[in-house]
Scaffold this active site. Structure first.
Site, PDB file in Angstrom:
ATOM      1  N   ASP A  17      32.842  22.038  68.261  1.00 46.07           N
ATOM      2  CA  ASP A  17      33.118  21.443  69.684  1.00 46.07           C
ATOM      3  C   ASP A  17      31.772  21.284  70.400  1.00 46.07           C
ATOM      4  O   ASP A  17      31.657  21.702  71.756  1.00 46.07           O
ATOM      5  CB  ASP A  17      34.071  22.504  70.455  1.00 46.07           C
ATOM      6  CG  ASP A  17      35.407  22.549  70.140  1.00 46.07           C
ATOM      7  OD1 ASP A  17      35.745  21.681  69.188  1.00 46.07           O
ATOM      8  OD2 ASP A  17      36.194  23.193  70.817  1.00 46.07           O
ATOM      9  N   LYS A 115      41.372  18.579  67.799  1.00 47.14           N
ATOM     10  CA  LYS A 115      42.381  19.559  67.809  1.00 47.14           C
ATOM     11  C   LYS A 115      42.718  19.736  69.177  1.00 47.14           C
ATOM     12  O   LYS A 115      42.056  19.085  70.209  1.00 47.14           O
ATOM     13  CB  LYS A 115      41.718  21.047  67.309  1.00 47.14           C
ATOM     14  CG  LYS A 115      40.613  21.517  68.410  1.00 47.14           C
ATOM     15  CD  LYS A 115      40.230  22.652  67.647  1.00 47.14           C
ATOM     16  CE  LYS A 115      38.824  23.147  68.385  1.00 47.14           C
ATOM     17  NZ  LYS A 115      38.779  23.447  69.903  1.00 47.14           N
ATOM     18  N   CYS A 160      36.761  29.064  71.000  1.00 49.78           N
ATOM     19  CA  CYS A 160      37.039  28.243  70.047  1.00 49.78           C
ATOM     20  C   CYS A 160      36.378  28.683  68.432  1.00 49.78           C
ATOM     21  O   CYS A 160      36.657  28.616  67.605  1.00 49.78           O
ATOM     22  CB  CYS A 160      36.834  26.737  70.292  1.00 49.78           C
ATOM     23  SG  CYS A 160      38.180  26.117  71.329  1.00 49.78           S
TER      24      CYS A 160
END
Ligand SMILES: [Zn+2]
Length: 209
Positions: A17, A115, A160
């Site tokens: 990310d 995701k 994450c």
């Protein structure tokens, strides 16, 4: 170099990310998040195999505080699938905030795993959505490719990265988290909880490569 960090062909690096919204100036900035990018680029060059993950939400996603009347960002709620922290609207599909940071330079990445694309459920982890049951398919991909050890780095350390590392371990991979490429958000001591979890779950946390 730490003995555990000699990179082989059965190792894969997962870069989590590194998107505009998670960097300063973005919608859900991780403090000094952009500072990890040179280290992440450097680490990525040590691996033949790299996977990038991309948080990729629908507008009006369930994890957005704006979706819940009377709630504020960074509050915790109980969702049908379990605890969920509410976030500012971030990483909406196709928006500039959802794009990878322009300084991220990993042209040899082999897979981009998106995701959090289901409107009613969040996915911190690159492996399972936040019900801890719905797979993203990444474990199957990595197994079919013959990878046995995953290195994980990126944003944010205590969300994450943490959940991806825990799920990778739970799914049977050896897991190494590279802290130099991580920054945390730290909601309710979540950074300390992440360190404890890694120690408890046999997830190796290294400073750098
Ligand atoms: Zn998100």
């Amino acid at each position: 170099m730490h003995a555990a960090t000699s990179i082989t062909d059965s190792d894969v690096l997962i870069v989590v990310d590194i998107q505009n919204d998670f960097c300063p100036g973005g919608a859900l900035p991780v403090e000094r998040g952009h500072e990890v990018i040179p280290a992440v680029n450097r680490h990525a060059r040590l691996f033949r195999h790299v996977v990038l993950t991309q948080d990729w939400h629908t507008p009006g996603h369930h994890s957005f505080a704006s979706r819940h009347a009377g709630r504020k960002a960074y509050e915790a709620i109980t969702a049908p699938y379990g605890p969920q922290i509410l976030w500012p609207d971030h990483c909406v599909q196709g928006t500039p905030g959802a794009a990878f940071h322009p300084d991220l330079d990993i042209p040899h990445a082999q897979l981009i795993l998106r995701k959090g694309f289901r409107r009613e459920i969040d996915s911190y982890s690159a492996f399972y959505e936040n019900d801890h049951k719905t797979p993203t398919g990444l474990a199957g991909y990595l197994r079919e490719r013959g990878f046995t050890r995953v290195f994980i780095t990126g944003l944010a350390f205590d969300f994450c990265v943490r959940f991806s590392a825990e799920d990778a371990r739970r799914t049977g991979f050896d897991v190494v988290v590279i802290e130099e490429g991580c920054r945390g958000i730290d909601v309710d001591n979540s950074v300390a909880a992440t360190r404890q979890s890694f120690a408890r779950n046999d997830i190796l946390l290294i400073d750098a490569l």
